[in-house]
Design a protein around this motif. Structure first.
Motif, PDB file in Angstrom:
ATOM      1  N   THR A 129      -7.108  20.116  -1.381  1.00  0.00           N
ATOM      2  CA  THR A 129      -7.833  21.360  -1.678  1.00  0.00           C
ATOM      3  C   THR A 129      -6.808  22.481  -1.792  1.00  0.00           C
ATOM      4  O   THR A 129      -5.972  22.661  -0.905  1.00  0.00           O
ATOM      5  CB  THR A 129      -8.847  21.682  -0.579  1.00  0.00           C
ATOM      6  N   LEU A 130      -6.886  23.247  -2.890  1.00  0.00           N
ATOM      7  CA  LEU A 130      -5.987  24.377  -3.129  1.00  0.00           C
ATOM      8  C   LEU A 130      -6.829  25.634  -3.275  1.00  0.00           C
ATOM      9  O   LEU A 130      -7.770  25.672  -4.068  1.00  0.00           O
ATOM     10  CB  LEU A 130      -5.156  24.144  -4.401  1.00  0.00           C
ATOM     11  N   ARG A 131      -6.507  26.652  -2.497  1.00  0.00           N
ATOM     12  CA  ARG A 131      -7.240  27.907  -2.565  1.00  0.00           C
ATOM     13  C   ARG A 131      -6.276  29.069  -2.297  1.00  0.00           C
ATOM     14  O   ARG A 131      -5.293  28.904  -1.545  1.00  0.00           O
ATOM     15  CB  ARG A 131      -8.375  27.936  -1.545  1.00  0.00           C
ATOM     16  N   PRO A 132      -6.527  30.231  -2.906  1.00  0.00           N
ATOM     17  CA  PRO A 132      -5.758  31.427  -2.517  1.00  0.00           C
ATOM     18  C   PRO A 132      -6.044  31.813  -1.072  1.00  0.00           C
ATOM     19  O   PRO A 132      -7.151  31.610  -0.562  1.00  0.00           O
ATOM     20  CB  PRO A 132      -6.248  32.502  -3.497  1.00  0.00           C
ATOM     21  N   HIS A 133      -5.026  32.377  -0.446  1.00  0.00           N
ATOM     22  CA  HIS A 133      -5.139  32.699   0.975  1.00  0.00           C
ATOM     23  C   HIS A 133      -4.687  34.149   1.188  1.00  0.00           C
ATOM     24  O   HIS A 133      -3.557  34.411   1.616  1.00  0.00           O
ATOM     25  CB  HIS A 133      -4.273  31.735   1.791  1.00  0.00           C
ATOM     26  N   PRO A 134      -5.558  35.115   0.885  1.00  0.00           N
ATOM     27  CA  PRO A 134      -5.154  36.534   1.048  1.00  0.00           C
ATOM     28  C   PRO A 134      -4.840  36.915   2.480  1.00  0.00           C
ATOM     29  O   PRO A 134      -4.151  37.914   2.702  1.00  0.00           O
ATOM     30  CB  PRO A 134      -6.368  37.303   0.521  1.00  0.00           C
ATOM     31  N   ALA A 135      -5.333  36.157   3.460  1.00  0.00           N
ATOM     32  CA  ALA A 135      -5.056  36.513   4.855  1.00  0.00           C
ATOM     33  C   ALA A 135      -3.584  36.412   5.192  1.00  0.00           C
ATOM     34  O   ALA A 135      -3.150  36.938   6.230  1.00  0.00           O
ATOM     35  CB  ALA A 135      -5.885  35.614   5.784  1.00  0.00           C
ATOM     36  N   LEU A 136      -2.794  35.745   4.339  1.00  0.00           N
ATOM     37  CA  LEU A 136      -1.370  35.594   4.613  1.00  0.00           C
ATOM     38  C   LEU A 136      -0.557  36.808   4.165  1.00  0.00           C
ATOM     39  O   LEU A 136       0.632  36.901   4.505  1.00  0.00           O
ATOM     40  CB  LEU A 136      -0.856  34.333   3.896  1.00  0.00           C
ATOM     41  N   GLU A 137      -1.143  37.728   3.423  1.00  0.00           N
ATOM     42  CA  GLU A 137      -0.386  38.851   2.870  1.00  0.00           C
ATOM     43  C   GLU A 137       0.241  39.734   3.950  1.00  0.00           C
ATOM     44  O   GLU A 137       1.362  40.218   3.768  1.00  0.00           O
ATOM     45  CB  GLU A 137      -1.283  39.678   1.944  1.00  0.00           C
ATOM     46  N   PRO A 138      -0.415  40.024   5.093  1.00  0.00           N
ATOM     47  CA  PRO A 138       0.279  40.845   6.109  1.00  0.00           C
ATOM     48  C   PRO A 138       1.529  40.205   6.667  1.00  0.00           C
ATOM     49  O   PRO A 138       2.358  40.902   7.259  1.00  0.00           O
ATOM     50  CB  PRO A 138      -0.801  41.025   7.188  1.00  0.00           C
ATOM     51  N   ALA A 139       1.691  38.904   6.499  1.00  0.00           N
ATOM     52  CA  ALA A 139       2.866  38.207   7.046  1.00  0.00           C
ATOM     53  C   ALA A 139       3.872  37.857   5.970  1.00  0.00           C
ATOM     54  O   ALA A 139       4.743  37.014   6.188  1.00  0.00           O
ATOM     55  CB  ALA A 139       2.420  36.937   7.783  1.00  0.00           C
ATOM     56  N   PHE A 140       3.770  38.489   4.791  1.00  0.00           N
ATOM     57  CA  PHE A 140       4.717  38.186   3.712  1.00  0.00           C
ATOM     58  C   PHE A 140       6.147  38.507   4.105  1.00  0.00           C
ATOM     59  O   PHE A 140       7.085  37.832   3.671  1.00  0.00           O
ATOM     60  CB  PHE A 140       4.333  38.981   2.458  1.00  0.00           C
ATOM     61  N   HIS A 141       6.347  39.566   4.908  1.00  0.00           N
ATOM     62  CA  HIS A 141       7.713  39.942   5.265  1.00  0.00           C
ATOM     63  C   HIS A 141       8.353  38.946   6.217  1.00  0.00           C
ATOM     64  O   HIS A 141       9.578  38.971   6.402  1.00  0.00           O
ATOM     65  CB  HIS A 141       7.720  41.340   5.885  1.00  0.00           C
ATOM     66  N   LEU A 142       7.549  38.089   6.847  1.00  0.00           N
ATOM     67  CA  LEU A 142       8.093  37.081   7.759  1.00  0.00           C
ATOM     68  C   LEU A 142       8.308  35.737   7.082  1.00  0.00           C
ATOM     69  O   LEU A 142       8.994  34.883   7.651  1.00  0.00           O
ATOM     70  CB  LEU A 142       7.156  36.895   8.960  1.00  0.00           C
ATOM     71  N   LEU A 143       7.733  35.533   5.913  1.00  0.00           N
ATOM     72  CA  LEU A 143       7.861  34.263   5.196  1.00  0.00           C
ATOM     73  C   LEU A 143       8.561  34.520   3.872  1.00  0.00           C
ATOM     74  O   LEU A 143       8.064  35.282   3.044  1.00  0.00           O
ATOM     75  CB  LEU A 143       6.482  33.643   4.933  1.00  0.00           C
ATOM     76  N   PRO A 144       9.699  33.904   3.630  1.00  0.00           N
ATOM     77  CA  PRO A 144      10.348  34.078   2.323  1.00  0.00           C
ATOM     78  C   PRO A 144       9.488  33.480   1.209  1.00  0.00           C
ATOM     79  O   PRO A 144       8.643  32.615   1.430  1.00  0.00           O
ATOM     80  CB  PRO A 144      11.674  33.324   2.483  1.00  0.00           C
ATOM     81  N   GLU A 145       9.721  33.958   0.016  1.00  0.00           N
ATOM     82  CA  GLU A 145       9.020  33.420  -1.136  1.00  0.00           C
ATOM     83  C   GLU A 145       9.416  31.968  -1.375  1.00  0.00           C
ATOM     84  O   GLU A 145      10.558  31.564  -1.152  1.00  0.00           O
ATOM     85  CB  GLU A 145       9.327  34.255  -2.382  1.00  0.00           C
ATOM     86  N   ASN A 146       8.435  31.166  -1.817  1.00  0.00           N
ATOM     87  CA  ASN A 146       8.631  29.764  -2.198  1.00  0.00           C
ATOM     88  C   ASN A 146       8.998  28.873  -1.011  1.00  0.00           C
ATOM     89  O   ASN A 146       9.540  27.791  -1.203  1.00  0.00           O
ATOM     90  CB  ASN A 146       9.718  29.633  -3.283  1.00  0.00           C
ATOM     91  N   LEU A 147       8.682  29.313   0.201  1.00  0.00           N
ATOM     92  CA  LEU A 147       8.928  28.488   1.388  1.00  0.00           C
ATOM     93  C   LEU A 147       7.624  27.815   1.786  1.00  0.00           C
ATOM     94  O   LEU A 147       6.611  28.483   2.037  1.00  0.00           O
ATOM     95  CB  LEU A 147       9.459  29.357   2.538  1.00  0.00           C
ATOM     96  N   LEU A 148       7.638  26.489   1.836  1.00  0.00           N
ATOM     97  CA  LEU A 148       6.471  25.716   2.232  1.00  0.00           C
ATOM     98  C   LEU A 148       6.507  25.520   3.744  1.00  0.00           C
ATOM     99  O   LEU A 148       7.478  24.982   4.286  1.00  0.00           O
ATOM    100  CB  LEU A 148       6.465  24.354   1.526  1.00  0.00           C
ATOM    101  N   VAL A 149       5.457  25.976   4.422  1.00  0.00           N
ATOM    102  CA  VAL A 149       5.399  25.871   5.877  1.00  0.00           C
ATOM    103  C   VAL A 149       4.036  25.320   6.262  1.00  0.00           C
ATOM    104  O   VAL A 149       3.046  25.435   5.518  1.00  0.00           O
ATOM    105  CB  VAL A 149       5.645  27.235   6.561  1.00  0.00           C
ATOM    106  N   SER A 150       3.987  24.752   7.439  1.00  0.00           N
ATOM    107  CA  SER A 150       2.741  24.222   7.980  1.00  0.00           C
ATOM    108  C   SER A 150       2.154  25.225   8.961  1.00  0.00           C
ATOM    109  O   SER A 150       2.874  26.032   9.578  1.00  0.00           O
ATOM    110  CB  SER A 150       2.978  22.881   8.671  1.00  0.00           C
ATOM    111  N   GLY A 151       0.824  25.180   9.090  1.00  0.00           N
ATOM    112  CA  GLY A 151       0.195  26.040  10.073  1.00  0.00           C
ATOM    113  C   GLY A 151       0.559  25.675  11.490  1.00  0.00           C
ATOM    114  O   GLY A 151       0.430  26.502  12.401  1.00  0.00           O
ATOM    115  N   LEU A 152       1.012  24.443  11.713  1.00  0.00           N
ATOM    116  CA  LEU A 152       1.422  24.019  13.048  1.00  0.00           C
ATOM    117  C   LEU A 152       2.861  24.408  13.363  1.00  0.00           C
ATOM    118  O   LEU A 152       3.294  24.265  14.507  1.00  0.00           O
ATOM    119  CB  LEU A 152       1.253  22.507  13.177  1.00  0.00           C
TER     120      LEU A 152
END
Length: 1423
Positions: free
Chosen positions: A191-214
Motif C-alpha cells: 500500500t502506497l499513500r502520501p503521508h503529510p504528517a511527516l512534513e514537520p519532521a522533514f528537517h530531521l530526515l534527509p531527502e530520499n532516505l528510506l526509514v522504518s517506523g520502528l
C-alpha cells in the motif's frame, strides 16, 4: 543510543544523478509504503536443500529510470523464516511500514523491491540469494498525482536481480520490455499513500532516505502505545539554544605558514592540471569563513550559518582593548601564534539533547585569482576577480547533557575522511609524531566559550580551557547543565545589532561541488545597499551553500495617519498575455542534401560557381565543424571576397496536403551584412514531373526567372546574387568585423508568395562555412526548412501544457513546415590592388587605453619642427586668404557703390570667385588697352584705381585678421589638447575604453567632464568598472568613489599636481536607423548587382575636460563606425491598426545556456531588456525562484499597411555589457475584421474596397483559400476613387480563434492595394452521431464505408457534404437530394495515412444555404 559518529557512518546516502539535480525541484512529498505480504513459491526447492536456516526479507531502493541510477540508501525488512516446500505456506506476511520524502516528482522515479533469501552454507558461512524483484511506481503521468487516497498495489515480480535495470537495453517502460520475464503465480501486496504528517519532521530526515517506523530517528520522541511506529505521527523533541562566544581558530604551525603552504600547493596543483603557470602572487585570500550548523547524524537540521573570520591583529585595531586582551590571554595555548577570531556572538537554536546531535564547524577559504592569469579568466564575469572556495578544516562538538556553560577546545580535522559537508578537505600534516597531545593540535584547534543563558558572560567560564583528547571517530564533549528554554532569534553581534552582513565572497562565489572546485562561477547578485538582507526561504543542499542574511526593510514603514489618503497596495498579479516560447516559432533546421538531390540539381542546368581561375569551387559539407582562425583570415592574400547566393529550388513537403494552395511564384527578402535590404525578383516555381523523388524527400519545384510580361524567361534556372566585399568597400580595420560576422551570425530569409504578397515562411542559414581559411574559394549547399508561424488570439488562449521534460509548449503558437529551400552559398577570393596607405587610411587602434600624449597637430611656433625629422602632418602649403575663407573673399570682391556703406551681404558670397575672375579680366584688358598707345591716359587712371583697391583690400584684411586672431589662436591651441580615437560599435554592446588624463599644472585641479552625446557615458560605479576591465583584461588601477556626482550637473574629479588618472568610458548604441523596404518584389534588381554597402552613418561624440574656471584641460573626439549586429530571433506579428499589441515572449531556461549558474536555488542571473525604439514599452518581471521569465512588449500599431521594425536586446548581467540575445520584431498594421462563426458552416460578410487615383487590375488572395472564399474570384477592374464590395465566405475547419490574411494585389505591378486581418472566433458544432473504424497505416488502399442520413423534413431537401480533413476523407457525391422522411446512403472513401495513430474526422451535412444541419464524428484508428 548511538552517538553522532556512529549514526553518521551508518547513514551514507548516494545522491541522485547530477542531471536530475540540475532540473528545477518541486516541494518534497512524503510517502508511507506498507509492505504487506508475499504470495507464491518464490524460494526454490534447490535453495532450501543447500542452505539451512533459510529466511526471507525484502530490500527497497530508489531508482531513476531515465538515467539508470540507484540513489538514496537501500532499506530492508526483518527476516521471515521459510519452511521446506512440502510445508511451505503460500504467503509470507511482513506488514512493515516504510517512510520517505523526495522532491523528485517525476514518473521515472520508482522504488525497486527485491526479494532476498538468506541462509547458511554447510560450512556455516552466510549467503544471500536474489529471488526476484518488482517495480513500484510512485508518481503517475497525471499532474494531480499522487492522490490523497491510499493505493493498494499488487506488484508483479520478475526474474533476476535489480542490477539488470542498469543494462542499456532496458528502456522505459520497463514493465513492457521483452527482456523482462514475469515470475508466474508470484506477487507482492503493498500500500502506497502520501503521508503529510511527516512534513514537520522533514528537517530531521534527509531527502530520499528510506526509514522504518520502528527505527529510532534522532530528534523524535518514541511512539505512544505498543505499535512503536514513531513516524506515523511524529513528535519532535524540545530544542535548546546554545550561545557561543570568543570563537577563535588556531592553525599549525602558524597562520602565516599555513596560508603560505596552502597557496603554494594550490598554485602547483593548478599548474599540474594544465591550467597554465601562475606566479606566486597570482592567488590571494579574499575571506576566511566559518560555517556553523547543527547536524543530527543524518543531515543538517537547518542551513549552516556563515560567519567571517578575521586575523587577531585586525581585531586588535578595530575592537576595544578589553576584547584584545581577552583574546590574547585565551590564545596563549597556541604559543603566540596568530588566531582567526569571530567578532560576533553565535546563537545556535536548533540543538536537541540527544547524543547524535552535534554542532559542526567548517573552516573555508575564499581565494581570488586575478583576471588574465588563466586562459579561462576572460570569459567569466565577476565582481573583481575569479573566486573559488576551498574547505580546509572541520570539527564536531557534542555537548554533554549536564553541561550549562564553560569553554572547550576542539581539534580540527581534515584530509580524506568522510565529513558532514560531503566535500574534499585540505590535507592534514603527516602522522609522524608519536605524542597524542601533539596529534590533537597539529591540524589546528577551534576554541570557544558556550552557555545556555543569553546573558551569560563569556569572561566567566566554569572551568579552564582544555584540549579534549579522543580517539579517532569519537566526539569531543564538555560539561553542561540542564537545558533552559530561550526565546527564538537570529545571530547577535557585539559590533552590530543586526548581525554579520554580506561579504564579498558570499556574493561572488558559488557553492562548492562535492569535489574540490577549481574556480567558482560568481553570482550576479551585488551588495546594492550596505544593510544586510533577510535570508530567502530555500532548502539546504548537502553540497553546501551560503546563507544570506537580510533585513526586511519593507516591514518597517510607518502606517499613514488618519488624515492621509491610504494608498492601495498592488497584489501579485501576472497578466495573461499568451507567452510565446523563444525558439518554438522559428525551429527551422537544415540538412545535408543527398547525392540524388545534388545529381538532380546539377542535371537541371544551374550555372556552376567558378573561382578566380575559372575552376570549379571546392564544396564543403554543412555538417562539418568549422575551425575559425582570425589570423589566417587576415593573412590571406586574397583580401577581396565575392559572396555568392544561389537560389536553386523550393520543394514541397511530402506530407503536405496536395489540395492545399501552393504558390506559382515566390520572392525572397533578406539583408546581408550592411548592404541594403534585398527583395529579389519574382521567381517561377517549375514543377518536376516526379523526377526528383529521393529518400530524403522530393525536389518538387525548381526556381526560374520570370520575364517582364510574366512569362517564363528562357535561360539558366535559379537566381544568383553576388556581393563583392573588399578593401575598396570596407573601412580600414573593418575586415576583421566582416570575418566575425561570417563566423558567428546567421542569415535570416523570408519567403513570400509572388502573386498574393503573403508570407510563406521564414528560415535561417549559418554562414560560418563561408570562411575560406586560406583556400581560394569555397561553397556549401543547404536544404533549409521554411517554417510558417501562426499566433492565436490572446482572448482564446488560457493556458499551456508541458511539451517535454524541461520544456514548455508555446501557448497559442502553431508552426508548420511549408517546404524545403535549396540554397548554395559560396565565397570566391580575388586579388585586390595594393595601394600605399596613408596615415588616414590606417585601421583604428584596438587599444582600450587612450593617451593624450602628443595628441596635438600643431606645436606652436614655426610650421616646421626644428632640430629633428620633419613631421608630414605639420607641413602645409601656403594658400591665399581668399581661397581659405569665403567670408573674406565675399568682402574683398564685393563692388563698392557710391554712397554705399560697404560690400553687399553674405548672401552673395557664393559668387565671390566669379566676381574675382571678372575683376582680373577687366584689369588685363585695361593693361592691353594701355599698351596700344592710344589710351595711355586711361591706363594711368586704371592703375590708380587698382592701387586704391589694393590699399582698401589690405585694410580689410588687417581688420579681419585682428577680429579672428583670438578664435584662430584658440583653435590652434585646442589641437594640442585634442585626442582623436575611432571605435567600432554594434547595437546593444558596450564598448569600453579608458582615457588617460594628466594634470599638467603644479596645483590641484577640479576637472569637470562634459559629454555631448548621450550614447557616450562615464562608468561611475567601481564594480561596473571592474567588470569591464576583467572582460578587457586590463590591469590598470581601479579607484573607489572617483567622481563627485552633483545630480543633473556634470561629474567632477580631483587631480593632484602632475597626476595621471584613467577615466573609464563606455559607448553603447541602442537606436538603429530604420530602413524601410517595399512589400512587393523589386523590379529593377538584376542578378549580381545587389548594390553598394549602405552607408551606415558615422557617429561622433566629444568629451571635454575642463579645469577650474572653465579652462579646457583635454578634449576627446570619438569617431564611431556602426557595425551590423547579430539577430538571434525574428518575430513577425500581424495586428489590427491603431491598437496596442501586447505580447509576452517566454525566455528559454538559463540552465541550457553556457555559463549559466546551476545547482543552487535563486542562482538564476538577472534579466534586463532594452529596446531600440523608445516608443515601445519593453520590460521583464521575475515571478519567483525557478519560475520562467517573460519579456512583455507593448507596441502601438500605426495605420494600415504601415510596418514597424525594432530590436530587443536581452541581457543577463546587471551592467548591460553584452546582450545574450537580440530579437528583431516586425509589426504589420492591418485593417481588422471580426467574424464569429461555427465550424463547418459558411458565414458571409462584405468588405469595402476603395479605389486609388488610377484604374487598376486587382485580385484578392487569402492565406487560407480552403476556408475563406472571395467573390469576385478572379481578376477584376478597380475604378479610380471607386468603391467595390468584396463578398467573403468563411467556413473554418478548426475550432478556436486565429487570424486569416486577405490581400488585394495589383496584378500588373504586383503592388499591395489593400490588406485585412480577419479574426476568426470559431465554435465547435454539435455532434449528433459518432462512429469508429480501424485502418492499416502505411501505403494501403484505404477503406470504403457507408452511413445513412434521414431527411427529418416532410418535403424534399438538398444537402451538401463537407469534411474538416478532406485529405483523409472524400465523398462520392458532394451534394445529394432526398425526399421528405426518406433515408439516403452516403458513400465515404477514407484515404490511408502513413503514420499510426488516431484521428477524429467530422462530417458536416449542410442545407442549401450552407447552414449546418447535423455533424457526424468518425474516429479512425490507424494501426
Amino acid at each position: 543510543m548511538r552517538d553522532w559518529q556512529e549514526t553518521f557512518d551508518q547513514n551514507v546516502l548516494v545522491p541522485p544523478h547530477p542531471q536530475r539535480l540540475r532540473q528545477p525541484l518541486r516541494e518534497s512529498t512524503a510517502f508511507q509504503c506498507v509492505l504487506k505480504w508475499l504470495d507464491g513459491p518464490l524460494v526454490k526447492q534447490g535453495v532450501l536443500e543447500v542452505l539451512s536456516e533459510v529466511g526471507c526479507h525484502l530490500r527497497v531502493s530508489l531508482f531513476d529510470v531515465t538515467y539508470r541510477h540507484f540513489f538514496g540508501r537501500t532499506w530492508k525488512t526483518t527476516g521471515r523464516p521459510v519452511e521446506p516446500l512440502s510445508r511451505q505456506p503460500s504467503r509470507i506476511v511482513f506488514n512493515e511500514p516504510l517512510y520517505f520524502h523526495t522532491p523528485l516528482n517525476h514518473p521515472n522515479i520508482v522504488a525497486v523491491v527485491e526479494v532476498v533469501a538468506g541462509g547458511r552454507r554447510r560450512d556455516g558461512t552466510p549467503q544471500a540469494l536474489s529471488c526476484g524483484f518488482g517495480i513500484l511506481r510512485i508518481f503517475s503521468n497525471k499532474p494531480e498525482s499522487p492522490s490523497s487516497a491510499p493505493q493498494d498495489k499488487r506488484l508483479r515480480l520478475y526474474h533476476g536481480s535489480p542490477r539488470a535495470l542498469l543494462h542499456p537495453l532496458l528502456q522505459d517502460p520497463i514493465e513492457q520490455n521483452k527482456h523482462m520475464t514475469v515470475i508466474e503465480n508470484c506477487s507482492l501486496q503493498c500500500t502506497l499513500r502520501p503521508h503529510p504528517a511527516l512534513e514537520p519532521a522533514f528537517h530531521l530526515l534527509p531527502e530520499n532516505l528510506l526509514v522504518s517506523g520502528l527505527q529510532h530517528i534522532p530528534g523524535l520522541l518514541p511512539a505512544h502505545g505498543d505499535t512503536g511506529d514513531a513516524l506515523r505521527k511524529p513528535r519532535l523533541q524540545r530544542s535548546v539554544t546554545w550561545y557561543l562566544d570568543d570563537v577563535f581558530v588556531t592553525l599549525y604551525p602558524s597562520l602565516e605558514k599555513f596560508e603560505e603552504e596552502l597557496l603554494g600547493l594550490l598554485t602547483s596543483d593548478h599548474f599540474r592540471e594544465g591550467g597554465g603557470p601562475l606566479d606566486g602572487g597570482a592567488l590571494e585570500i579574499s575571506e576566511r569563513r566559518l560555517c556553523v550548523g547543527v547536524h543530527s547524524g543524518l543531515g543538517f537540521v537547518h542551513r549552516p550559518q556563515v560567519m567571517v573570520l578575521v586575523p587577531e591583529r585586525e581585531v586588535a585595531l578595530t575592537r576595544s582593548a578589553s576584547f584584545s586582551r581577552k583574546v590574547g590571554s585565551s590564545s596563549k595555548a597556541s604559543s603566540g601564534n596568530q588566531a582567526l577570531v569571530l567578532r560576533s556572538r553565535l546563537r545556535v537554536p536548533e540543538m536537541v539533547c540527544h547524543p547524535a546531535f552535534a554542532i559542526v564547524f567548517q573552516l573555508e577559504y575564499v581565494l581570488n585569482s586575478p583576471p588574465g592569469v588563466d586562459g579561462n579568466a576572460a570569459s567569466v564575469t565577476s565582481l573583481a576577480s575569479l573566486a573559488c572556495m576551498h574547505t580546509v578544516r572541520w570539527a564536531v562538538w557534542t555537548p554533554s547533557p549536564e553541561a550549562s556553560s564553560g569553554s572547550v577546545t576542539l581539534p580540527l580535522q581534515g584530509g580524506i575522511r568522510p565529513n558532514p559537508l560531503h566535500c574534499l578537505v585540505y590535507k592534514v600534516p603527516p602522522a609522524s609524531m608519536s605524542s597524542d597531545e601533539v596529534k590533537q593540535v597539529e591540524s589546528g584547534t577551534v576554541h570557544f566559550q558556550y552557555s545556555l543563558s543569553p546573558d551569560g558572560h563569556p569572561d566567566a567560564p566554569t572551568g579552564p580551557p582544555r584540549v579534549e583528547r579522543r580517539p579517532s571517530g569519537k566526539m569531543a564533549t564538555s560539561p553542561s547543565g540542564p537545558p533552559v528554554p530561550l526565546p527564538q532569534g537570529l545571530v547577535t553581534s557585539q559590533d552590530s545589532p543586526v548581525g554579520p552582513g554580506l561579504s564579498l565572497s558570499q556574493l561572488a562565489a558559488s557553492p562548492q561541488s562535492p569535489t574540490r572546485c577549481r574556480s567558482a562561477k560568481p553570482s550576479s547578485q551585488q551588495p546594492d545597499s550596505p544593510e544586510p538582507s533577510q535570508a530567502q526561504a530555500q532548502e539546504f543542499s548537502l553540497e553546501g551553500g551560503i546563507s544570506h542574511l537580510e533585513a526586511d526593510l519593507s516591514q518597517t514603514s510607518p502606517a499613514p495617519g488618519p488624515c492621509v489618503a491610504e494608498q492601495l497596495q498592488e497584489l501579485p498579479f501576472a497578466p495573461v498575455h499568451a507567452p510565446i516560447v523563444v525558439g518554438a516559432q522559428t525551429r527551422s533546421s537544415g540538412r545535408t542534401p543527398s547525392r540524388a538531390t545534388l545529381a538532380l540539381l546539377q542535371a537541371s542546368g544551374f550555372p556552376e560557381v567558378l573561382d578566380a581561375n575559372k575552376q570549379p569551387v571546392e564544396a564543403v559539407n554543412p555538417t562539418d565543424p568549422v575551425k575559425f582562425d582570425p589570423q589566417k583570415e587576415e593573412s590571406d592574400p586574397l583580401q577581396s571576397s565575392e559572396i555568392v547566393l544561389q537560389f536553386l529550388a523550393f520543394s514541397r513537403v511530402p506530407e503536405d496536403d496536395r489540395g492545399a494552395p501552393w504558390p506559382n511564384t515566390v520572392y525572397f527578402t533578406f539583408q546581408f551584412y550592411r548592404f541594403p535590404p534585398v527583395t529579389t525578383p519574382r521567381l517561377q516555381l517549375l514543377e518536376l514531373d516526379g523526377m526528383g523523388t529521393s529518400r530524403s524527400g522530393p525536389v518538387s519545384h525548381i526556381l526560374a526567372p520570370v520575364g517582364q510580361d510574366g512569362s517564363f524567361h528562357a535561360g539558366s534556372p535559379g537566381f544568383r546574387l553576388s556581393y563583392l566585399v573588399g578593401p575598396g568597400l570596407l573601412r580600414p580595420g573593418e575586415q576583421r568585423w566582416f570575418t566575425r560576422y561570417l563566423a558567428l551570425q546567421t542569415l535570416q530569409l523570408d519567403v513570400w508568395d509572388g502573386d498574393s504578397l503573403l508570407l510563406v515562411g521564414s528560415t535561417a542559414v549559418q554562414m560560418k562555412h563561408l570562411l575560406r581559411q586560406g583556400r581560394p574559394a569555397v561553397q556549401v549547399s543547404h536544404e533549409l526548412e521554411v517554417v510558417a508561424t501562426e499566433y492565436e488570439q490572446d482572448a482564446m488562449v488560457m493556458s499551456g501544457d508541458v511539451a517535454g521534460f524541461g520544456g514548455i509548449k508555446p501557448i497559442g503558437v502553431h508552426t508548420v513546415v511549408k517546404g524545403w529551400l535549396h540554397l548554395t552559398l559560396a565565397n570566391v577570393g580575388h586579388l585586390c590592388e595594393q595601394r600605399g596607405r596613408t596615415s588616414s587610411s590606417l585601421p583604428p587602434s584596438r587599444s582600450q587605453v587612450i593617451s593624450n600624449d602628443g595628441a596635438g597637430r600643431f606645436e606652436g611656433g614655426s610650421l616646421l619642427t626644428r632640430g629633428g625629422p620633419r613631421r608630414k602632418r605639420n607641413v602645409v602649403q601656403a594658400q591665399k586668404l581668399t581661397d581659405v575663407d569665403s567670408e573674406l573673399a565675399a568682402m574683398l570682391f564685393a563692388p563698392t557703390r557710391p554712397g554705399g556703406r560697404g560690400p553687399q551681404g553674405a548672401g552673395q558670397e557664393g559668387d565671390a570667385v566669379r566676381r574675382r575672375k571678372l575683376e582680373r579680366m577687366r584689369t588685363v584688358r585695361l593693361q592691353e588697352a594701355a599698351g596700344e598707345g592710344g589710351c595711355r591716359r586711361t591706363g594711368v587712371l586704371a592703375l590708380q584705381d587698382v592701387r586704391a583697391q589694393h590699399a582698401r583690400d589690405l585694410q580689410v584684411i588687417a581688420a579681419y585678421r585682428e577680429r579672428t586672431k583670438a578664435q584662430s589662436i584658440a583653435s590652434a591651441l585646442s589641437l594640442a589638447i585634442t585626442t582623436e580615437h575611432s571605435i567600432c560599435a554594434t547595437l546593444g554592446t558596450a564598448e569600453f575604453f579608458e582615457f588617460v588624463l594628466r594634470n599638467p599644472h603644479s596645483t590641484p585641479q577640479t576637472v569637470t567632464v562634459e559629454v555631448d552625446n548621450p550614447e557616450l557615458s562615464l562608468v561611475l560605479d567601481s564594480r561596473e568598472w571592474r567588470h569591464f576591465k576583467d572582460v578587457a583584461r586590463l590591469h590598470t588601477p581601479v579607484e573607489e568613489d572617483m567622481f563627485r556626482l552633483r545630480g543633473s550637473l556634470a561629474p567632477q574629479l580631483l587631480l593632484r599636481p602632475r597626476e595621471t588618472a584613467h577615466i573609464p568610458f563606455k559607448y553603447q548604441i541602442f537606436s538603429v536607423a530604420q530602413v524601410s523596404a517595399d512589400l512587393g518584389p523589386e523590379k529593377d534588381l538584376e542578378p549580381g548587382s545587389p548594390g553598394k554597402p549602405s552607408t551606415m552613418p558615422t557617429r561622433h561624440a566629444k568629451a571635454l575636460f575642463r579645469a577650474g574656471g572653465g579652462r579646457p584641460l583635454a578634449e576627446l573626439h570619438l569617431t564611431v563606425q556602426p557595425q551590423p549586429h547579430a539577430v538571434d530571433q525574428v518575430f513577425r506579428f500581424y495586428h489590427p491598426e491603431l491598437t496596442f499589441l501586447k505580447k509576452a515572449i517566454r525566455l528559454p531556461p538559463w540552465r541550457t545556456l553556457p555559463g549559466a549558474p546551476v545547482g543552487m536555488p535563486g542562482g538564476e542571473p538577472p534579466v534586463h531588456v532594452r529596446c531600440s525604439d523608445p516608443s515601445v514599452i519593453c520590460e521583464t518581471q521575475k515571478a519567483g525562484p525557478g519560475e520562467p521569465r517573460d519579456v512583455f512588449l507593448k507596441v502601438a500599431s500605426g495605420p494600415s499597411p504601415e510596418t514597424k521594425d525594432f530590436y530587443v536586446a536581452i541581457y543577463r548581467d546587471r551592467w548591460l555589457a553584452t546582450p545574450a540575445q537580440i530579437w528583431q520584431v516586425h509589426l504589420h498594421s492591418l485593417q481588422r475584421v471580426d467574424v464569429s462563426c461555427v465550424m463547418g458552416q459558411r458565414t458571409r460578410l462584405s468588405l469595402v474596397l476603395r479605389g486609388t487615383q488610377t484604374v487598376r487590375k486587382v485580385r484578392a488572395f487569402t492565406s487560407h483559400p480552403q476556408e475563406l472564399t472571395i467573390d469576385p474570384r478572379g481578376v477584376f477592374t478597380l475604378p479610380p476613387h471607386g468603391v467595390q464590395d468584396l463578398h467573403v465566405g468563411v467556413r473554418p475547419r478548426r475550432a478556436g480563434g486565429r487570424f486569416v490574411h486577405l490581400n488585394v494585389v495589383d496584378v500588373d505591378f504586383h503592388q499591395l492595394v489593400a490588406s485585412w486581418l480577419v479574426c476568426l472566433s470559431c465554435r465547435p458544432p454539435l455532434i449528433s452521431k459518432a462512429f469508429e473504424i480501424t485502418m492499416a497505416a502505411g501505403q494501403g488502399k484505404g477503406a470504403h464505408k457507408q452511413i445513412t442520413y434521414t431527411n427529418p423534413y416532410p418535403f424534399r431537401r438538398t444537402y451538401h457534404l463537407h469534411s474538416d480533413h478532406p485529405q483523409l476523407l472524400q465523398f462520392k457525391e458532394d451534394a445529394f437530394q432526398v425526399e421528405g422522411g426518406e433515408t439516403y446512403t452516403i458513400d465515404l472513401q477514407f484515404a490511408p495515412r502513413r503514420r499510426a495513430g488516431e484521428e477524429e474526422i467530422l462530417i458536416h451535412i449542410n442545407d442549401h444555404e450552407d447552414k449546418n444541419e447535423e455533424t457526424f464524428c468518425v474516429k479512425v484508428v490507424y494501426q
